[in-house]
Motif scaffolding. Sequence first.
Motif, PDB file in Angstrom:
ATOM      1  N   MET A 131       0.847  -1.191   0.000  1.00  0.00           N
ATOM      2  CA  MET A 131       0.000   0.000   0.000  1.00  0.00           C
ATOM      3  C   MET A 131       0.887   1.246   0.000  1.00  0.00           C
ATOM      4  O   MET A 131       1.810   1.350   0.806  1.00  0.00           O
ATOM      5  N   ALA A 132       0.584   2.166  -0.927  1.00  0.00           N
ATOM      6  CA  ALA A 132       1.338   3.414  -0.969  1.00  0.00           C
ATOM      7  C   ALA A 132       0.975   4.268   0.242  1.00  0.00           C
ATOM      8  O   ALA A 132      -0.202   4.421   0.571  1.00  0.00           O
ATOM      9  N   VAL A 133       2.001   4.758   0.925  1.00  0.00           N
ATOM     10  CA  VAL A 133       1.777   5.595   2.099  1.00  0.00           C
ATOM     11  C   VAL A 133       2.565   6.882   1.911  1.00  0.00           C
ATOM     12  O   VAL A 133       3.758   6.849   1.601  1.00  0.00           O
ATOM     13  N   ALA A 155       1.941   9.101 -12.760  1.00  0.00           N
ATOM     14  CA  ALA A 155       2.494   7.756 -12.944  1.00  0.00           C
ATOM     15  C   ALA A 155       1.486   6.677 -12.573  1.00  0.00           C
ATOM     16  O   ALA A 155       1.518   5.574 -13.117  1.00  0.00           O
ATOM     17  N   CYS A 156       0.608   6.984 -11.647  1.00  0.00           N
ATOM     18  CA  CYS A 156      -0.320   5.950 -11.168  1.00  0.00           C
ATOM     19  C   CYS A 156      -1.372   5.654 -12.229  1.00  0.00           C
ATOM     20  O   CYS A 156      -2.228   6.469 -12.531  1.00  0.00           O
ATOM     21  N   THR A 157      -1.292   4.466 -12.770  1.00  0.00           N
ATOM     22  CA  THR A 157      -2.249   4.091 -13.811  1.00  0.00           C
ATOM     23  C   THR A 157      -3.530   3.535 -13.209  1.00  0.00           C
ATOM     24  O   THR A 157      -4.436   3.140 -13.923  1.00  0.00           O
ATOM     25  N   TRP A 158      -3.594   3.489 -11.885  1.00  0.00           N
ATOM     26  CA  TRP A 158      -4.763   2.907 -11.228  1.00  0.00           C
ATOM     27  C   TRP A 158      -5.636   3.990 -10.607  1.00  0.00           C
ATOM     28  O   TRP A 158      -6.548   3.688  -9.840  1.00  0.00           O
ATOM     29  N   ASP A 159      -5.315   5.251 -10.913  1.00  0.00           N
ATOM     30  CA  ASP A 159      -6.085   6.396 -10.419  1.00  0.00           C
ATOM     31  C   ASP A 159      -6.252   6.386  -8.915  1.00  0.00           C
ATOM     32  O   ASP A 159      -7.320   6.691  -8.391  1.00  0.00           O
ATOM     33  N   ALA A 160      -5.177   6.031  -8.232  1.00  0.00           N
ATOM     34  CA  ALA A 160      -5.280   5.936  -6.779  1.00  0.00           C
ATOM     35  C   ALA A 160      -4.754   7.184  -6.081  1.00  0.00           C
ATOM     36  O   ALA A 160      -4.909   7.321  -4.870  1.00  0.00           O
ATOM     37  N   LEU A 161      -4.126   8.092  -6.823  1.00  0.00           N
ATOM     38  CA  LEU A 161      -3.548   9.270  -6.191  1.00  0.00           C
ATOM     39  C   LEU A 161      -4.280  10.535  -6.636  1.00  0.00           C
ATOM     40  O   LEU A 161      -4.700  10.654  -7.777  1.00  0.00           O
ATOM     41  N   ALA A 162      -4.418  11.459  -5.705  1.00  0.00           N
ATOM     42  CA  ALA A 162      -5.072  12.735  -6.026  1.00  0.00           C
ATOM     43  C   ALA A 162      -4.621  13.771  -5.012  1.00  0.00           C
ATOM     44  O   ALA A 162      -3.987  13.441  -3.994  1.00  0.00           O
ATOM     45  N   ARG A 175      -8.148   1.639  -4.456  1.00  0.00           N
ATOM     46  CA  ARG A 175      -7.597   1.480  -5.800  1.00  0.00           C
ATOM     47  C   ARG A 175      -6.121   1.106  -5.807  1.00  0.00           C
ATOM     48  O   ARG A 175      -5.660   0.438  -6.731  1.00  0.00           O
ATOM     49  N   CYS A 176      -5.368   1.596  -4.848  1.00  0.00           N
ATOM     50  CA  CYS A 176      -3.930   1.320  -4.848  1.00  0.00           C
ATOM     51  C   CYS A 176      -3.676  -0.178  -4.687  1.00  0.00           C
ATOM     52  O   CYS A 176      -4.231  -0.812  -3.795  1.00  0.00           O
ATOM     53  N   ASN A 177      -2.841  -0.726  -5.571  1.00  0.00           N
ATOM     54  CA  ASN A 177      -2.470  -2.132  -5.420  1.00  0.00           C
ATOM     55  C   ASN A 177      -0.973  -2.297  -5.154  1.00  0.00           C
ATOM     56  O   ASN A 177      -0.437  -3.391  -5.232  1.00  0.00           O
ATOM     57  N   GLY A 178      -0.310  -1.198  -4.874  1.00  0.00           N
ATOM     58  CA  GLY A 178       1.103  -1.283  -4.505  1.00  0.00           C
ATOM     59  C   GLY A 178       2.041  -1.511  -5.662  1.00  0.00           C
ATOM     60  O   GLY A 178       3.114  -2.086  -5.490  1.00  0.00           O
ATOM     61  N   CYS A 179       1.672  -1.028  -6.844  1.00  0.00           N
ATOM     62  CA  CYS A 179       2.510  -1.285  -8.015  1.00  0.00           C
ATOM     63  C   CYS A 179       3.844  -0.561  -7.955  1.00  0.00           C
ATOM     64  O   CYS A 179       4.787  -0.926  -8.637  1.00  0.00           O
ATOM     65  N   GLY A 180       3.908   0.510  -7.153  1.00  0.00           N
ATOM     66  CA  GLY A 180       5.190   1.171  -6.929  1.00  0.00           C
ATOM     67  C   GLY A 180       5.576   2.225  -7.942  1.00  0.00           C
ATOM     68  O   GLY A 180       6.657   2.815  -7.840  1.00  0.00           O
ATOM     69  N   ALA A 181       4.712   2.497  -8.910  1.00  0.00           N
ATOM     70  CA  ALA A 181       5.061   3.496  -9.923  1.00  0.00           C
ATOM     71  C   ALA A 181       5.289   4.864  -9.276  1.00  0.00           C
ATOM     72  O   ALA A 181       6.186   5.617  -9.670  1.00  0.00           O
ATOM     73  N   CYS A 182       4.489   5.177  -8.260  1.00  0.00           N
ATOM     74  CA  CYS A 182       4.610   6.470  -7.581  1.00  0.00           C
ATOM     75  C   CYS A 182       5.951   6.586  -6.861  1.00  0.00           C
ATOM     76  O   CYS A 182       6.669   7.571  -6.998  1.00  0.00           O
ATOM     77  N   GLU A 183       6.299   5.554  -6.111  1.00  0.00           N
ATOM     78  CA  GLU A 183       7.565   5.563  -5.384  1.00  0.00           C
ATOM     79  C   GLU A 183       8.732   5.660  -6.361  1.00  0.00           C
ATOM     80  O   GLU A 183       9.708   6.371  -6.127  1.00  0.00           O
ATOM     81  N   ASN A 203       5.819   5.932  -0.332  1.00  0.00           N
ATOM     82  CA  ASN A 203       6.500   4.635  -0.271  1.00  0.00           C
ATOM     83  C   ASN A 203       5.465   3.532  -0.183  1.00  0.00           C
ATOM     84  O   ASN A 203       4.466   3.667   0.536  1.00  0.00           O
ATOM     85  N   VAL A 204       5.712   2.452  -0.882  1.00  0.00           N
ATOM     86  CA  VAL A 204       4.796   1.313  -0.773  1.00  0.00           C
ATOM     87  C   VAL A 204       5.205   0.489   0.451  1.00  0.00           C
ATOM     88  O   VAL A 204       6.369   0.116   0.603  1.00  0.00           O
ATOM     89  N   GLU A 205       4.249   0.278   1.340  1.00  0.00           N
ATOM     90  CA  GLU A 205       4.524  -0.447   2.587  1.00  0.00           C
ATOM     91  C   GLU A 205       3.777  -1.778   2.579  1.00  0.00           C
ATOM     92  O   GLU A 205       2.814  -1.957   1.841  1.00  0.00           O
TER      93      GLU A 205
HETATM   94  S1  SF4 Z   1       1.455   2.115  -5.688  1.00  0.00           S
HETATM   95 FE1  SF4 Z   1       0.753   2.129  -7.768  1.00  0.00          FE
HETATM   96  S2  SF4 Z   1      -1.420   1.975  -7.529  1.00  0.00           S
HETATM   97 FE2  SF4 Z   1      -0.647   2.654  -5.576  1.00  0.00          FE
HETATM   98  S3  SF4 Z   1      -0.694   4.854  -5.652  1.00  0.00           S
HETATM   99 FE3  SF4 Z   1       1.306   4.247  -6.250  1.00  0.00          FE
HETATM  100  S4  SF4 Z   1       1.204   4.196  -8.445  1.00  0.00           S
HETATM  101 FE4  SF4 Z   1      -0.853   4.126  -7.723  1.00  0.00          FE
END
Ligand code: SF4
Lengths: 209, 345
Positions: A131-133, A155-162, A175-183, A203-205
Amino acid sequence: MGKKEKDTNATAPGLSRRSLVGGAVMAAGLVAFGGATVAFGGEIESLRPPGGQDADRFWGACIRCDRCRAACQLTAIGVEGLTPGIIGARLPLMDFREGYCDMCNGEYRCIAACPTGALTTFDPYVDKIGMAVVNEDECQLFGISGTCNAPCIDACTWDALALDGHGRLVVDEERCNGCGACEYVCPTSAYRNYDASNRRGINVEVWHG
Amino acid sequence: MAKAKTTGKTVQSPKPSKKEGRSKVSRVRRYVPGIVFALLLIGLVTGVGSGTLCSVGYESIAAVCPLGALESLFGAGTFVARALIILVVAAVVVLLVGKAFCSWVCPIPPLDRFLSGKKRREADKAARTEAAQHVSTRLTGCASCAGCQDSTGGEGVKNTGASTGTDANGFAMAEGSSPKKRRFAKVDGRHVVLGGSLVSAAVCGFPVFCLICPVGLTFATAIALYRLVGFNEPTLDLIVFPLIIVAELTLLRKWCHRFCPISALMALLANFNKATRPKIDPNLCLRKDGTPCTVCATVCPEFIDPAGDLGNRALAECTRCGQCAEACPTDAIRFTKKGLTRGNR
Ligand code: SF4
Ligand code: SF4
Ligand code: SF4
Ligand code: SF4
Ligand code: SF4
């Protein structure tokens, strides 16, 4: 050295007995060693590749073969070192400083490569790598001079950030699945400046659901 | 990496002038583990994703270490169809080529040779010679020597000797022509370690042996090195992994013969392999007319007697290294029936 001399005598009738004893000592050692690593420290919590979230299954099945790491074309998978404990040595873990997971557009090369079933199916809408934190100390949107153009949101293709009403970064935990694109794209601590916190703005935790 | 050329010195056969068609298996083989290791490293660095010896393949088609697959089944305690299928494939491979993995692929024997000093190599050679002397004794059936009975007790050599195809002179002759009773590989310390690997995986919930497996750690060391160079990721692994391997190969001497559970697993199945075992051409082998030749048994690193299976270890332990075939003064050893002279196929 005297012992070695005797060992060369491979034909001695005692050899098979000695071999059995040696084997038994090692077998007992394995059980003791395994038990001890579990008892002291136990399983190490890290982000595992997609499909490796069921800890019992992942730990039980993974033979540390390196195939999933090698399969990931975005180098999102790294190798667990010895430092957190020998029990985790060589296990695959997600390393969002080197890459992120794009789910291979549904192909999941890591899961396909895993020969033991340690990585099983992964549904990016249900399962989570982590989970992105948001780290408010590091994310530059939280500073007095909010200067970041927030590449993480794009970067988030899952529309989890705003951004919320105050211009602060928020994560949609559904929505966040921890893909790590944001980090991965976050510019904070990007050059491995170890004297700083070494944390990024986001950071994805490890996620416990 | 693979300092395989050192083996050359261990072959101390009366080197005959190179004959046409003489087995080159042994010489070619020496470079194979090194080449395999190098290829896998290239795959690792270039991102082909071929894997390591723990599991190697292309994308979802992969072979996996049979011990790892078993440990993983025991560790997860669940039925994983894929691991099971792969196990069956590995079993078929062993049924076809026996323990060939040990001398053709595994990086440990070359590493072991690299680590062992002159003294140890000489000790190994002495041990082989002594083992061959026992073969010689068994061959000639020296009545005055009690050592034979003693040393074979419980190993089943005696009764195989009786059931081995014997020629008119009563000298033991292996395989080739006469059907003989199967001599099973001895259950020894390796099998106990194998049991321990499975029990520890089941009890502790993860494949414990994989953590200390020298084969896996050889690759882990290479991977750690690659991570250091490619990702600037310095780790303790780079020091600890090689130390574990060195400890296993030097402190626990004869890892392969005494401890390796992979070898134990393969030996169990190799008992049922026949197709590619060394075969003796009875027309050529010197034992046919009573010469108690033990050249092949003297060079065999596995303490096997390829010609009559009278060695300290059973023919099932053969790793297809080809050293016996290369050393045989009459070129009587073949690995397929095709090579045998007419009438003996
Ligand atoms: S981890 Fe992936 S899904 Fe979650 S907020 Fe970051 S970019 Fe989006
Ligand atoms: S799903 Fe694809 S991108 Fe994601 S970790 Fe696995 S191999 Fe890498
Ligand atoms: S491919 Fe599977 S068994 Fe191999 S290291 Fe990755 S998770 Fe473990
Ligand atoms: S006995 Fe084990 S370590 Fe030795 S060569 Fe065979 S598989 Fe490798
Ligand atoms: S019998 Fe011994 S020397 Fe001959 S191939 Fe087998 S292991 Fe090598």
